[in-house]
Design a protein around this motif. Structure first.
Motif, short mmCIF file in Angstrom:
data_model
loop_
_atom_site.label_atom_id
_atom_site.label_comp_id
_atom_site.label_asym_id
_atom_site.label_seq_id
_atom_site.Cartn_x
_atom_site.Cartn_y
_atom_site.Cartn_z
N VAL A 93 5.07 8.24 -7.00
CA VAL A 93 4.35 8.04 -8.27
C VAL A 93 3.59 6.72 -8.27
CG1 VAL A 93 4.65 7.67 -10.75
CG2 VAL A 93 5.88 9.52 -9.61
N ALA A 94 4.26 5.66 -7.84
CA ALA A 94 3.66 4.32 -7.93
C ALA A 94 2.58 4.08 -6.88
CB ALA A 94 4.75 3.26 -7.79
N HIS A 95 2.73 4.66 -5.70
CA HIS A 95 1.84 4.27 -4.60
C HIS A 95 1.02 5.40 -3.98
CE1 HIS A 95 3.35 0.25 -4.87
NE2 HIS A 95 4.58 0.73 -4.83
N LEU A 96 1.53 6.59 -3.96
CA LEU A 96 0.77 7.66 -3.31
C LEU A 96 -0.11 8.45 -4.27
CD1 LEU A 96 3.34 9.00 -0.70
CD2 LEU A 96 1.54 7.29 -0.42
N SER A 97 0.33 8.59 -5.50
CA SER A 97 -0.46 9.38 -6.45
C SER A 97 -1.80 8.72 -6.78
CB SER A 97 0.33 9.64 -7.74
OG SER A 97 0.58 8.43 -8.41
N LEU A 144 3.20 -4.36 -2.18
CA LEU A 144 3.45 -3.08 -1.53
C LEU A 144 2.25 -2.16 -1.71
CD1 LEU A 144 5.40 -1.31 0.07
CD2 LEU A 144 6.50 -0.69 -2.10
N ALA A 145 1.62 -2.21 -2.87
CA ALA A 145 0.44 -1.37 -3.14
C ALA A 145 -0.68 -1.68 -2.15
CB ALA A 145 -0.04 -1.57 -4.57
N ALA A 146 -0.95 -2.94 -1.91
CA ALA A 146 -2.01 -3.32 -0.97
C ALA A 146 -1.64 -2.91 0.45
CB ALA A 146 -2.26 -4.82 -1.05
N TRP A 147 -0.39 -3.09 0.81
CA TRP A 147 0.09 -2.73 2.14
C TRP A 147 -0.10 -1.22 2.38
CZ3 TRP A 147 4.53 -0.10 4.07
CH2 TRP A 147 4.91 -0.42 5.37
N VAL A 148 0.26 -0.41 1.38
CA VAL A 148 0.12 1.05 1.48
C VAL A 148 -1.36 1.42 1.56
CG1 VAL A 148 0.49 3.24 0.26
CG2 VAL A 148 2.34 1.55 0.39
N ARG A 149 -2.20 0.78 0.76
CA ARG A 149 -3.65 1.08 0.81
C ARG A 149 -4.22 0.83 2.20
NH1 ARG A 149 -3.84 -1.27 -4.34
NH2 ARG A 149 -4.50 -3.24 -3.42
N VAL A 150 -3.83 -0.27 2.81
CA VAL A 150 -4.33 -0.58 4.15
C VAL A 150 -3.91 0.50 5.14
CG1 VAL A 150 -4.10 -2.20 6.09
CG2 VAL A 150 -4.53 -3.06 3.78
N ILE A 151 -2.66 0.90 5.09
CA ILE A 151 -2.18 1.95 6.00
C ILE A 151 -2.92 3.26 5.73
CG2 ILE A 151 -0.18 3.34 6.68
CD1 ILE A 151 1.54 0.83 6.15
#
Length: 155
Positions: A93-97, A144-151
């Motif tokens: 919910v927080a990072h992938l959606s 964590l949000a920025a880290w996930v976006r980069v990946i």
């Protein structure tokens, strides 16, 4: 403090003044941000110790203080790494959606966004058989949000 000292691979003489306070400044807000049933405090502290690369007391305290900005992210990442269903759902919910709006810059097809999200789930939480999922690499230096976006964008 004892759990951290046991799990940390750095020199024991670095575990001096300020380390206990710096740990508390991470653990307390992290624990308060998410449900306690996902992981316990000792698991989180061991997770944190494994990601701490300091070689002396000054670096250790400074690194722990920097991580306080992303304490809740660290707790979530740790709980996901441990396989907590609630944490994995919260991560989704927080990072992938919200990734669709970022990924649409590359390709605006809904199927593309869904496929990237699925690949990310595999990379982050399943691993490749030789290594665990990449979520264990998140160390709290940034959000964590920025880290996930980069990946996601690299994927």
């Amino acid at each position: 403090m004892q759990v951290f000292a046991t799990a940390w691979s750095g020199p024991s003489d670095a575990l001096g003044v300020g380390v206990a306070d710096a740990l508390a400044a991470i653990v307390d807000p992290a624990r308060a941000a998410w449900p306690a049933g996902w992981i316990d405090e000792a698991e989180f502290v061991r997770h944190l110790a494994a990601r701490t690369t300091a070689t002396n007391g000054t670096e250790l305290v400074a690194g722990l203080r920097r991580a306080t900005n992303h304490a809740a992210d660290l707790w979530l990442a740790c709980a996901c790494a441990k396989g907590s269903g609630g944490a994995l759902a919260a991560f989704d919910v927080a990072h992938l959606s919200g990734l669709a709006r970022v990924l649409r810059r590359v390709d605006d097809a809904p199927a593309f966004c869904d496929e990237v999200a699925q690949i990310l789930r595999e990379k982050l939480f399943v691993g490749d058989g030789e290594r665990p999922g990449r979520i264990v690499e998140y160390d709290g230096r940034g959000s964590l949000a920025a880290w996930v976006r980069v990946i996601a964008l690299r994927t």
